[in-house]
Design an enzyme around this catalytic site. Structure first.
Site, PDB file in Angstrom:
ATOM      1  N   TYR A 152       0.804  -1.236   0.000  1.00 48.69           N
ATOM      2  CA  TYR A 152       0.000   0.000   0.000  1.00 48.69           C
ATOM      3  C   TYR A 152       0.833   1.282   0.000  1.00 48.69           C
ATOM      4  CZ  TYR A 152       0.772  -0.901   4.995  1.00 48.69           C
ATOM      5  OH  TYR A 152       1.343  -1.202   6.198  1.00 48.69           O
ATOM      6  N   ARG A 194       8.354  13.741   8.005  1.00 44.29           N
ATOM      7  CA  ARG A 194       8.820  12.866   6.939  1.00 44.29           C
ATOM      8  C   ARG A 194       8.055  13.215   5.678  1.00 44.29           C
ATOM      9  NH1 ARG A 194       8.072   6.386   7.275  1.00 44.29           N
ATOM     10  NH2 ARG A 194       5.959   7.058   6.781  1.00 44.29           N
TER      11      ARG A 194
HETATM   12  C1  LIG Z   1       5.062  -0.180   6.295  1.00 43.45           C
HETATM   13  C2  LIG Z   1       5.994  -1.227   6.815  1.00 43.45           C
HETATM   14  C3  LIG Z   1       5.497  -2.435   7.333  1.00 43.45           C
HETATM   15  C4  LIG Z   1       4.010  -2.630   7.416  1.00 43.45           C
HETATM   16  O1  LIG Z   1       3.634  -3.831   7.999  1.00 43.45           O
HETATM   17  P1  LIG Z   1       2.082  -4.255   7.907  1.00 43.45           P
HETATM   18  O2  LIG Z   1       2.057  -5.575   8.549  1.00 43.45           O
HETATM   19  O3  LIG Z   1       1.733  -4.296   6.445  1.00 43.45           O
HETATM   20  O4  LIG Z   1       1.292  -3.224   8.633  1.00 43.45           O
HETATM   21  C5  LIG Z   1       6.418  -3.371   7.764  1.00 43.45           C
HETATM   22  N1  LIG Z   1       7.754  -3.159   7.688  1.00 43.45           N
HETATM   23  C6  LIG Z   1       8.253  -1.998   7.191  1.00 43.45           C
HETATM   24  C7  LIG Z   1       9.731  -1.796   7.109  1.00 43.45           C
HETATM   25  C8  LIG Z   1       7.388  -1.008   6.750  1.00 43.45           C
HETATM   26  O5  LIG Z   1       7.871   0.137   6.272  1.00 43.45           O
END
Ligand SMILES: *Cc1c(COP(=O)(O)O)cnc(C)c1O
Length: 398
Positions: A224, A371
């Site tokens: 996303y 950011r």
């Molecule tokens: C955005 C992000 C996630 C998101 O994890 P979800 O389980 O999809 O909420 C995980 N790791 C990193 C490094 C991110 O930037």
């Protein structure tokens, strides 16, 4: 003497990707600078979702599984592999959240590295990555070895040894925006007999990725952010073909089994990347990824990376001029950063509501970081200038 500010209008006029911005649905935001937290929707994604509901779901009902739904997680995975990840077919699958895929792949990676019990990770990594690893360490007795600061190759090398099973790092730091030399770190880990797991959440779709070329073992990433899949879009997982035969993940659901519709006794994993799946895949949730990947293919990753570097460079130059007290937490060399920058200055938290009210939407990161995530396909140079001028005005008004 005053230094002339960069000319955002001229940069927009010369931008070969500018026409693609029209493909996104309109918003009332005047400066959307958070495309790395939630990418904007494409008009084609709204049409794809409507078609998935009206024609595929309503029209075909349960027959949809035979019409292509069962293979969709692998088909989108192959597209992502080709366009974004540098991965040959049969190694990428879409499904679950990044957090859940991290859990499944880390557990599987520990099992592949049998006899080794240490995991290298970064103190500055995204919380979910650290939390999942802490849980796995508690569950399995594995020892966590922390890199302090940016995970530069020497810092990682200093922690590698005969006991290292896995190196789990983000390709681009979620806060600093620093880009890690993934090819070098992967080579160092491999020489030490360890496996790598790359989290590509902040690089997939904005920074060129070459998983097969690096010799990476495992990877995950978010759907996303720069992949514009929409809120809660499923994440993706990569398992290098050479590991698929022995790959065993801990959530042994029926749709990752060899013959789910026989309803038989005893789990046997499916052949190939399908064994990463557990339960019924989120078919509606993955629809918006398809038009977004097609748009990335149309633009081309080299052009996206070039615009990304120009956007972050403009943001840094404007911040230097208009926000003289802010401290840049991101590398100044564009080759060493991803698609976002972070500026630290006390007082940012207080101005966030006023910025949102003006339609200026950056991302606040505690304790004092603003950011700016500049998604190249949907962000104009003018938007960056409007946003940074608004930040400067709001800070000045307090
Ligand atoms: C955005 C992000 C996630 C998101 O994890 P979800 O389980 O999809 O909420 C995980 N790791 C990193 C490094 C991110 O930037």
């Amino acid at each position: 003497m005053t230094v002339a500010l960069p000319d955002a209008a001229a940069l927009d006029a010369a931008d070969p990707l500018a026409p693609l911005r029209e493909r996104f649905l309109p918003t009332d935001a005047v400066a959307y600078l958070d495309g790395n937290s939630l990418g904007r929707p494409l008009g084609a994604s709204a049409e794809r979702l409507r078609d998935a509901v009206e024609r595929e779901w309503a029209g075909r009902l349960i027959r949809g599984w035979d019409d292509g739904w069962l293979d969709l997680p692998l088909a989108i995975g192959d597209d992502l592999g080709r366009v974004v990840l540098g991965a040959a077919p049969g190694q990428v699958v879409v499904g679950d959240s990044t957090s859940v895929l991290l859990y499944k792949l880390i557990r599987a990676g520990l099992a592949l590295a049998a006899g080794r019990d240490e995991i290298v990770l970064s103190r500055d990594d995204f919380p979910t990555d650290r939390y999942v690893l802490e849980g796995i360490a508690a569950e399995t007795g594995a020892t966590l070895r922390w890199v302090e600061g940016d995970p530069a190759p020497d810092a990682v090398a200093a922690l590698l040894g005969e006991r290292t099973a896995l190196v789990v790092l983000s390709h681009v730091g979620y806060r600093s925006g620093a880009l890690v030399d993934a090819a070098s770190v992967t080579a160092l880990a491999r020489a030490a007999g360890a496996l790598t797991l790359w989290d590509l959440s902040h690089s997939a779709g904005v920074v060129p990725v070459d998983l097969d070329g690096w010799g990476a073992d495992l990877a995950v990433g978010c759907g996303y952010k720069y992949l514009n899949g929409g809120p809660g879009a499923p994440a993706f997982a990569y398992v290098a073909a050479r590991h698929l035969g022995l790959f065993r993940q801990p959530i042994q659901g029926w749709l990752g089994s060899a013959s789910p519709f026989e309803m038989g006794q005893g789990y046997r994993p499916a052949e190939g990347i399908r064994r990463v799946l557990s339960g019924t895949p989120p078919i509606l949730g993955m629809q918006a990824l398809r038009p977004a990947i097609a748009l990335i293919e149309e633009a081309g990753m080299p052009a996206i990376r070039a615009k990304s570097a120009a956007l972050t460079t403009l943001a840094i130059e404007l911040a230097d001029a208009l926000l003289p007290d802010a401290l840049l937490a991101t590398p100044r060399d564009p080759a060493r950063r991803g698609g976002h920058i972070t500026l630290d200055q006390p007082g940012f938290e207080r101005i966030m509501p006023a910025l949102w009210a003006r339609g200026v939407i950056p991302d606040f990161r505690r304790p004092s970081g603003i950011r700016l995530g500049l998604s190249p396909l949907s962000t104009s140079f003018d938007e960056v200038e409007v946003g940074i001028r608004a930040i400067a005005e709001e800070l000045g008004a307090r």
